[in-house]
Each structure stands twice: as C-alpha cells, then as structure tokens.
Write a protein that holds these residues in place. Structure first.
Motif, short mmCIF file in Angstrom:
data_model
loop_
_atom_site.label_atom_id
_atom_site.label_comp_id
_atom_site.label_asym_id
_atom_site.label_seq_id
_atom_site.Cartn_x
_atom_site.Cartn_y
_atom_site.Cartn_z
N ALA A 54 0.84 -1.19 0.00
CA ALA A 54 0.00 0.00 0.00
C ALA A 54 0.88 1.24 0.00
O ALA A 54 2.04 1.19 0.39
CB ALA A 54 -0.91 0.02 1.22
N SER A 55 0.28 2.34 -0.45
CA SER A 55 0.93 3.63 -0.19
C SER A 55 0.35 4.16 1.11
O SER A 55 -0.79 3.88 1.47
CB SER A 55 0.67 4.62 -1.34
N TRP A 56 1.17 4.93 1.81
CA TRP A 56 0.78 5.41 3.14
C TRP A 56 1.08 6.90 3.21
O TRP A 56 2.22 7.31 3.00
CB TRP A 56 1.56 4.63 4.19
N GLN A 57 0.06 7.71 3.41
CA GLN A 57 0.28 9.14 3.61
C GLN A 57 -0.12 9.51 5.04
O GLN A 57 -1.31 9.65 5.35
CB GLN A 57 -0.50 10.01 2.61
N PRO A 58 0.88 9.68 5.92
CA PRO A 58 0.56 9.92 7.34
C PRO A 58 -0.21 11.22 7.59
O PRO A 58 -1.00 11.29 8.52
CB PRO A 58 1.93 9.98 8.01
N ARG A 59 0.04 12.26 6.77
CA ARG A 59 -0.65 13.54 7.04
C ARG A 59 -2.11 13.52 6.63
O ARG A 59 -2.86 14.43 6.95
CB ARG A 59 0.06 14.68 6.30
N GLY A 60 -2.53 12.52 5.86
CA GLY A 60 -3.93 12.43 5.47
C GLY A 60 -4.80 11.99 6.63
O GLY A 60 -4.30 11.70 7.73
N GLY A 61 -6.09 11.95 6.41
CA GLY A 61 -6.98 11.53 7.48
C GLY A 61 -8.41 11.84 7.15
O GLY A 61 -8.83 11.77 5.99
N VAL A 62 -9.17 12.18 8.18
CA VAL A 62 -10.58 12.53 8.00
C VAL A 62 -10.90 13.79 8.80
O VAL A 62 -10.14 14.18 9.68
CB VAL A 62 -11.52 11.38 8.47
N ALA A 63 -12.00 14.41 8.45
CA ALA A 63 -12.51 15.57 9.20
C ALA A 63 -14.02 15.45 9.25
O ALA A 63 -14.61 14.66 8.52
CB ALA A 63 -12.09 16.87 8.53
N ARG A 64 -14.63 16.26 10.10
CA ARG A 64 -16.10 16.21 10.20
C ARG A 64 -16.67 17.13 9.13
O ARG A 64 -16.52 18.35 9.19
CB ARG A 64 -16.52 16.67 11.59
N HIS A 65 -17.37 16.52 8.13
CA HIS A 65 -17.77 17.31 6.95
C HIS A 65 -18.76 18.43 7.28
O HIS A 65 -18.59 19.55 6.82
CB HIS A 65 -18.30 16.41 5.85
N ASP A 66 -19.77 18.13 8.10
CA ASP A 66 -20.75 19.17 8.42
C ASP A 66 -20.09 20.34 9.14
O ASP A 66 -20.40 21.51 8.88
CB ASP A 66 -21.86 18.62 9.32
N ALA A 67 -19.15 20.01 10.03
CA ALA A 67 -18.50 21.06 10.81
C ALA A 67 -17.69 21.99 9.91
O ALA A 67 -17.55 23.18 10.21
CB ALA A 67 -17.59 20.44 11.87
N VAL A 68 -17.18 21.46 8.81
CA VAL A 68 -16.43 22.30 7.88
C VAL A 68 -17.35 23.35 7.27
O VAL A 68 -17.04 24.54 7.22
CB VAL A 68 -15.75 21.44 6.80
N ALA A 69 -18.54 22.89 6.83
CA ALA A 69 -19.51 23.84 6.26
C ALA A 69 -19.95 24.83 7.33
O ALA A 69 -19.98 26.05 7.10
CB ALA A 69 -20.70 23.07 5.69
N TRP A 70 -20.28 24.33 8.51
CA TRP A 70 -20.78 25.22 9.57
C TRP A 70 -19.71 26.19 10.04
O TRP A 70 -19.99 27.35 10.32
CB TRP A 70 -21.31 24.39 10.74
N GLY A 71 -18.49 25.69 10.15
CA GLY A 71 -17.39 26.55 10.61
C GLY A 71 -17.15 27.70 9.64
O GLY A 71 -17.03 28.86 10.05
#
Lengths: 416, 95
Positions: free
Chosen positions: A173-190
């Motif tokens: 596999a390729s591995w990108q440590p800086r990647g990840g997830v975020a809370r999508h609704d919070a991005v819009a609301w923020g």
C-alpha cells in the motif's frame, strides 16, 4: 459572533445551555452585492470566507437552494489526502492539506480534523508499480508518502485480510501519514459561521433560476426571491454546474453522476486509519462515533438522482467483506448518493469563463471534500483579482482547448 | 437499477448487462476545425437535467450498440432505438 471557548462553555452551563446565540444570521437578500457566490456547500462557503478574510471583500452573499452543506459536503466520506501524481494536482491538493491542521483554530469551530493516515492498497504487481511511481512523484513534490509491504500493513491494520490466499491479495500500500478525516458538516458550519461574522450574507432555501448577462458581462442572478445584482458571480455548485452554466449560455466538459456512500451501525473502535482500494473499489474508515463510513463507486452514466444504482454498493460491500472478513455481519444504517461533477481528466475547473465577471469552480468530481479550504482560498483569490491564482492557473477551463489535461484518473489512487 | 430493452436481443435486462457509452448523436467535425470546436467534440457534453440521448452497449449479450432516450432525474427510459436513426419524439425536447 460569540467566540467558542472553555469559558463560554462554563458560562452557558450556568443557564443549562439554553441561551446559545445563533451560529449565523438568517439574512434577507439585498438587491445587490459585490460578489454573489452560488452554492452554499463547503467550497462556496470557504470562498466567501476567504473573500472577506483575505481580500476584505465583505459585500458578499452566498445563495443556496437548500440548506448549507446539504449537497456533496454532507454526502462524502470525509477523507483528506494529497497524494496526487501530477505536479499541478499535487501542488493544489497539498496546499489544501496544509490548511487543514490549523482550520479549527482559524474558524474557532472544531472541524475534528484527524490526521490518522491514508492507505491506498495494491492488489496486483502492476498496481504496486503504480503505487511506487506515485509515492516517488509525491516525495519529489514534497508530499509525505511511503510504500508499505504486507507485513507492515498487517501490523498497522490487524483486521485487514493480508493472507496470500485472500480473494483480493494485498501486496502492499501507499501510506500518507498527514492524510486523514474531518467532520464534513463542521467544515460547512465553521466556514458559514466565520463568513457570517465577517459580514457575508448566507441566503438559504433560495434556488438560482437564471444568470443575467448584459453584453459580455454578468449582471446578477435571478432567484426564487427575486433578482440579485452582482458585479461578480461565482458558481460552486458541483453536480449542478452544467445546469448553471447553461443559464449563462455556456457548456462544460463535465458529466454529473451519483456517487454513493453508506454508514454502518456504530461499533467499538476497530479501524484507526483510512483504507482505500482502487482495484476492488471501496474505501473505509471509522467515524469518531463508531460507525464505519464506506465509500462506493459512481454510476457509470449521467444522472441527477441522489441515490445511485444498487449493484454499485453491492460490489463495494462484497469487496469490504473480502478485505475485512470481520465486518461481514455489520449492519448498514444509511445509504445515500451525491451528484458529482466528473471532468474527462478527473481534475477540477477553477477560474474565469468567457462571460466577464462569471467564475466557475467545479469538476472536483469524486474528491472535492479534501480540498475545501484550498479550493476556497485559490478561488477567492481568482475572483478578487480577476486572474487565476497561480495554483489554479493550470485548472482553467481553457486547458481542454489547449490539450493541457491533467490526467488524474486512477493515477491518484482515486477509487474511481 | 435500470431495466433496458436491447433492440437487438429484444429482451429486457438489468443495467449490469450493459455498459454506458456516452452521449449520443455527437458528430465528428470535419478536418480543419478550430481548437475550440475540437475540444467541444472531444470533451464538452450537454449533461442535461432531464431528457438525455445516450448510447449503451449490450456487453454481456449481443455486444452491439444502441441509443436510449432517458430522463436523468426520474431515470425513466423514454425510448430505445438503433444507432444511426433519428431519436423518436418523446419527452420534453432539450432547450
């Protein structure tokens, strides 16, 4: 805007949290604005925020046909990464990725960015060669990446079936440590809350029904609540870009299709990273509240139904069960589709159009969420100065005439 | 899940037997066109919200192509007709 803080939390606790102010105003549309942003998703709200914050343009309205973040912003699988193959794409996506870690502080809103790393699995020798090539290209562009072998993968993701006799053998596999997830609704609301605080009007439940062009310059937008004049109009409407472009007499090299995702019942923590597989077509992570978030594929044909074909999710779930045998009895809670705008080269279109003062930011296709901050930043810069931001310049609509396509199909580890 | 009637096999089958082959009735321009016209032919599509003319191929059957008129919102298949024929006048015409 009341700043969110520990002190505020304590203060409102005294009143049983019943007196929190609204996060943003419910603005009435005025008759004219400097800039009207059509589309109140993450990208549109980010555009409005950076217009106000970086360029001091606060006479801005965001016009949204439904509710904020109700389109693809609320329908994606929240994956954030930047391991794209081509130089232009790598620079743009990595610029966006660099904005993520500081976003919660900048917006004073917890977007729950969790850099838990992203794995892109390889199941064949050719896929492993492609992965090595992409990781090398990434590292030359200053993007973190590593190639992991099956033993390292097994240690990192214990539930992943890495046995040699698996239906889909995992070779690495390729591995990108800086990647990840975020809370999508919070991005819009923020972004919405921060833009509102800077004076941006957020106008919901107001479909745009026409774009008024006078001579060769845009004059404003017709909406369900009347005409709104604007010096500049910026369209950020993802799957419905073609519909909006047609209102201004333009055509786009885009086809809109439903992309599906689904979430399971909540489980105890069992998967602490993001696993994507191009060949068997699925991607999976575990949300903070415990449900597995599973991305499936896009329908192969044009469509505006926000549901998608059943055999697409059947295919993806069959692959998930092979890769993670322990998940075979997990029940799925919800399934949905979002209309994604797919370009022939799987790269976005950002910039000016043949109509003066009319800008489009579209074509992000199946991977727009990760670039929300960067997309908004470069688009706001493009609108403010009426010329492409240097990172956005290669993504101009004119690249299709020049033959300067940025082919990211498959090459990016995109699962489509 | 779409159900399509293959005009060659004369049987209704589910969409998994078929592959989508893009928008129909796109004419290859004559030699000597401008870059803009060539780009329009190669990449630009009508992508309508509503009535759409498209090509399908019966991959798991007769492997022959045919045209379909389909509504991209309701997903109703409005007409199926052979390649090379004009589309039947069904549904709301494109604006």
């Amino acid at each position: 805007m009341e700043r969110y803080s520990l002190f505020g939390l304590l203060k409102h606790a005294l009143h049983h949290h019943e007196d929190w102010p609204r996060a943003w105003r419910d603005a009435e549309p005025r008759s004219s604005y400097d800039v009207v942003v059509v589309g109140g998703g993450g990208h549109g709200l980010a555009t409005a925020y950076y217009l106000a914050k970086v360029h001091g343009i606060t006479d801005v309205a965001v016009v949204e046909k439904g509710w904020l973040g109700g389109g693809n912003t609320g329908r994606n699988t929240t994956i954030v990464r930047s391991n794209y193959l081509r130089d232009e794409a790598a620079r743009l996506y990595d610029f966006a990725l660099e904005l993520w870690p500081d976003l919660s502080r900048e917006l004073n809103f917890n977007v729950m960015f969790s850099p838990r790393g992203v794995l892109n699995l390889g199941h064949t020798l050719q896929e492993m060669r492609d992965i090595e090539r992409r990781v090398n290209a990434n590292r030359l562009n200053g993007i973190d990446g590593e190639v992991l072998g099956p033993a390292e993968l097994e240690a990192r993701v214990p539930l992943l079936n890495c046995s040699p006799d698996a239906r889909y053998p995992v070779l690495g596999a390729s591995w990108q440590p800086r990647g990840g997830v975020a809370r999508h609704d919070a991005v819009a609301w923020g972004y919405a809350r921060a833009a509102d605080a800077l004076g941006v009007d957020l106008i919901q439940q107001t479909p745009v029904t026409g774009i008024r062009v006078e001579g060769k310059h845009v004059a404003g937008v017709e909406t369900a609540r009347g005409f709104i004049a604007a010096r500049k109009v910026a369209c950020v409407v993802a799957g419905h870009s073609g519909v909006l472009a047609a209102m201004a007499g333009l055509r786009l090299p885009i086809e809109s299709r439903p992309l599906q995702a689904l979430v399971s019942e909540p489980l105890k923590p069992c998967l602490d990273t993001v696993v994507m597989s191009n060949a068997v077509h699925c991607y999976i992570s575990q949300a903070d509240k415990g449900d597995l978030v599973i991305g499936a594929g896009a329908d192969a044909y044009t469509g505006y139904g926000q549901r998608g074909s059943f055999h697409i999710i059947e295919h993806s779930l069959a692959a998930v069960c092979e890769l993670f045998p322990a998940f075979s009895r997990v029940r799925m809670n919800r399934q949905w589709g979002g209309i994604v705008d797919i370009c022939p080269d799987a790269c976005p279109i950002i910039g000016k159009t043949p109509v003066g003062g009319l800008y489009f930011n579209c074509g992000w296709g199946t991977g727009g969420f990760k670039s929300t901050p960067g997309s908004g930043y470069v688009f706001a810069d493009t609108i403010a100065h009426d010329r492409p931001h240097p990172l956005a310049a290669p993504f101009a609509l004119s690249r299709f005439e020049r033959g300067a396509l940025i082919d990211e199909h498959g090459a990016a580890g995109v699962a489509h | 899940m779409l159900l399509l009637q293959c005009p060659h096999c004369l049987e209704g089958r589910s969409e998994e037997e078929f592959d989508y082959a893009g928008e129909a009735h796109i004419q290859r321009p004559a030699p000597g066109v401008t870059d803009a016209e060539w780009a329009d032919y190669l990449y630009f599509r009508s992508n309508p919200q509503g009535r759409h003319r498209e090509m399908w191929v019966h991959t798991a059957g007769c492997r022959r192509y045919f045209n379909v008129v389909r509504d991209t919102v309701s997903y109703d298949v409005l007409a199926v007709y052979p390649i090379g024929e004009r589309e039947p006048l069904v549904g709301k015409p494109p604006p």
